[in-house]
Design a protein around this motif. Structure first.
Motif, PDB file in Angstrom:
ATOM      1  N   GLU A 143       0.814  -1.220   0.000  1.00  0.00           N
ATOM      2  CA  GLU A 143       0.000   0.000   0.000  1.00  0.00           C
ATOM      3  C   GLU A 143       0.848   1.270   0.000  1.00  0.00           C
ATOM      4  OE1 GLU A 143       0.060  -2.282   2.379  1.00  0.00           O
ATOM      5  OE2 GLU A 143       0.032  -1.392   4.395  1.00  0.00           O
TER       6      GLU A 143
ATOM      7  N   THR B 197       2.037   3.093  -5.379  1.00  0.00           N
ATOM      8  CA  THR B 197       0.796   3.427  -6.077  1.00  0.00           C
ATOM      9  C   THR B 197       0.272   2.215  -6.844  1.00  0.00           C
ATOM     10  OG1 THR B 197       2.164   4.293  -7.873  1.00  0.00           O
ATOM     11  CG2 THR B 197       1.235   5.903  -6.357  1.00  0.00           C
ATOM     12  N   GLU B 198      -1.008   2.258  -7.165  1.00  0.00           N
ATOM     13  CA  GLU B 198      -1.633   1.102  -7.801  1.00  0.00           C
ATOM     14  C   GLU B 198      -0.928   0.708  -9.097  1.00  0.00           C
ATOM     15  OE1 GLU B 198      -6.230  -0.158  -8.671  1.00  0.00           O
ATOM     16  OE2 GLU B 198      -5.820   1.551  -7.351  1.00  0.00           O
TER      17      GLU B 198
ATOM     18  N   SER C 101       2.702   6.057  -2.580  1.00  0.00           N
ATOM     19  CA  SER C 101       1.398   6.563  -2.129  1.00  0.00           C
ATOM     20  C   SER C 101       1.608   7.745  -1.183  1.00  0.00           C
ATOM     21  CB  SER C 101       0.641   5.463  -1.399  1.00  0.00           C
ATOM     22  OG  SER C 101       1.303   5.150  -0.186  1.00  0.00           O
TER      23      SER C 101
END
Lengths: 421, 421
Positions: free
Chosen positions: B365, B368-369, B375
């Motif tokens: 997490e 980033t995706e 993130s």
């Protein structure tokens, strides 16, 4: 009404080229009776041809002042040289059109030997095309290969970075050597000149502290001799630091990276002397090797700039403007050393003809007879150039560098079609 | 009479491991009623087995204080782990012999997860071999992969160096992009964990300033997707900075440097993800590429240490000693975060079993995706760790680092023959 000023940057940028820009801009503003407005061309002479002129009146005083501590080329740079007037007359017609359209009477070009050739060609426009322009060069190059000057702004900071990280990394490898890495290889810039490699020797606090072999662009690489010396050093000291110029050449005069061109990393532009040497050392000696390639990191390392280098970069910009105020054209400021210790210097000027397209390598007498180190004279020459710190301001743990707004002046001319010719 | 103290360093060194040593030594000296003399083993646990013990009484207070700002491992380090007591009983017999010969009652071992396993094995000697020794671990690793701690001393300084030079080099490539280099690739350490690669994102002043793709050790490399994103970024911004973990793996889970092992630079130990990527980008997109490999430079960069990191490194050493004073054994100090902003922290302790031989990667997490950035939570986590400067003193333009005399105690035992078994 006084004529306007045009400033531009060219060639590989440095940690302090913007400090010269700051010197030019702030000094121009001190002579409102001589100079009108001041513009910066985007991406060097290309921006002049394209009429891409940045309006410096829209940049705040704080931004201009902040250029003194900001690396990179704030207005962009280019890898582009003007052609000759007889083969590329359209380039010169265009330059005059752009100068005339924006009432440019002064041109300051910040770069190395190649850029000084462009500055010289612009200076000649005054006589040859009867357009009244004064052109002054402003020196920079991390390679330190400009002629006629004690040093080139940009070199001292790159040299300080290299000497510092070599000192640090050598303490690392020394710690690990008993059961791990025994050889640390660092590749530094310098296609033709070994000045930056030489600067690594400043990392030594005493002879063999750390033990070091320097591979200069000027000295043909002899694999057998190198490996023999490396083994001797490792036997005596337990480890060895190797610093190699990217422009290292074999006995045949060919770049090591080209000589092995059947191999993977044979792109000269891509660098890669360090991994070639690392493989050689690993295969031929069995020692564990680590290697680093500093590349842009070394020439952008404003966080550890030499204070002297920043001062000289600023002074070079400021003095270029003073030359113009005094009515000169076709000159470049040079650093003149008055004394080694304490290091005292002044700024002199030389005609652009004496520096245009001339590269000055490390003198042979600055390299030890065996070819792997620097002489006492070289050390005396280099030591003051990395002196003093000039830390940038920090914000959130990182250097706080300025960015220009970069708004362009409204164009007055049609597009230039042949700029890439 | 109080027992003597033995300190040693192990594994890859850092810019601040000596700051922990300084914390240990200076704190030990504050408790003369608890501790006798203090020695440092040369080259980690190997120096204990070899009975190579440095007499710290022969080092000046100034040298010990100077360790706080000196990179590398002043007492040497090693790549060597103790065997298991049942397979290598001779190692344990030897340790007890050496401890007993020099009246060592306290052992402080400064290292990463592997070293904590050694510290744990030493702690168990007390019960298993009935020799009264207290063993405390002191954390360090630039990889930030130690369990149970907010961060590992050494990481913050390496992270600060990486973020700084990426910011600087990105300004360089931005200047050159219009007619030169459009892609700059930098390889950073991290065999299994992408923490150091993640730190590069701190260089961004805003989204896409500079435009950046991060290739994490944790995210399988997809060449097609990477090149597509790279081209999109270059189209939008003119250039792109790529930061790659040395431990980058392909979709098959194999290291990129191993997957291409028929090629020249296929030595995992030799690094080389950056040149592999550079060739790929050059061949597949035609863009001019520059690449750098930071290697030891990043973990030795004391000249730009994070002040917080230095403070935590010192505190970890000091608290390890406090734990011993309080009668503990088999623990390691950990950094506990109390608050993100302002960053507030304290030192807690965990049993060595919870950290020995455990590696903690970057949580998914925190990436980033799309897999190419960090993130907001990761940024919040990392930002305070690089905060504050802690410049070393300079002399003649270079950081002035201390060197120990390193005189060994007289040996009392015969040589240990099986130390390499």
């Amino acid at each position: 009404m006084p004529n306007n000023v045009l400033y531009a940057q060219s060639g590989g940028v440095t940690a302090v080229i913007n400090a010269s820009a700051c010197g030019v801009i702030q000094t121009v503003r001190r002579y409102p009776e001589t100079f009108g407005r001041i513009f910066a061309a985007r991406d060097g002479i290309l921006g002049v041809l394209k009429e891409e002129l940045i309006d410096l009146e829209r940049e705040s005083d704080a931004t201009i002042a902040g250029l003194r501590h900001t690396p990179g080329g704030a207005f962009g740079s280019c890898r582009f040289d003007l052609g000759n007037p007889d083969t590329h007359p359209e380039q010169y017609r265009r330059l005059v059109e752009v100068f005339r359209a924006h009432d440019v009477g002064y041109f300051f070009y910040n770069g190395g030997g190649g850029s000084m050739d462009t500055a010289l060609k612009v200076a000649r426009i005054a006589d040859e095309m009867d357009y009244p322009i004064r052109s002054i060069g402003v020196p920079k190059t991390i390679d330190n290969d400009l002629a006629c000057t004690d040093t080139s702004p940009g070199f001292g900071s790159a040299a300080k970075f290299i000497a510092t990280v070599v000192r640090e990394a050598s303490m690392d490898v020394e710690s690990m050597a008993s059961s791990g890495t025994k050889v640390f290889i660092m590749e530094v810039m310098g296609r033709h000149a070994g000045w930056l490699a030489a600067a690594a020797a400043l990392a030594q606090q005493a002879e063999n502290t750390p033990p070091m072999l320097i591979l200069f662009a000027e000295i043909p690489f002899n694999q057998e001799d190198f490996l023999k010396r490396l083994n001797t050093i490792i036997k005596a000291h337990g480890y060895c630091v190797v610093v190699a110029s990217e422009g290292l050449k074999g006995p045949d005069g060919k770049l090591l990276t080209v000589a092995q061109e059947h191999e993977v990393f044979a792109y000269t532009q891509l660098g890669g002397v360090a991994p070639i040497l690392a493989r050689m050392v690993k295969e031929e000696t069995g020692h564990k090797v680590h290697w680093a390639v500093a590349d842009y990191i070394q020439r952008a390392a404003r966080h550890i700039a030499s204070r002297l280098d920043v001062e000289q970069a600023y002074a070079a910009g400021a003095m270029a403007v003073r030359f113009a105020v005094e009515g000169h054209t076709g000159f470049m400021p040079v650093i003149k050393r008055l004394c080694d210790e304490p290091y005292l210097w002044t700024v002199d000027r030389v005609p652009l003809e004496q520096v245009a397209d001339i590269e000055q390598g490390l003198p042979r007498e600055y390299i030890t007879e065996d070819g792997y180190g620097i002489s006492a004279a070289c050390r005396r020459h280099l030591a003051p150039l990395i002196d003093g710190e000039d830390y940038p301001p920090y914000e959130n743990g990182l250097p706080s560098y300025v960015r220009i707004r970069g708004e362009l002046l409204e164009k007055k001319l049609p597009a230039f079609e042949s700029e890439s010719s």
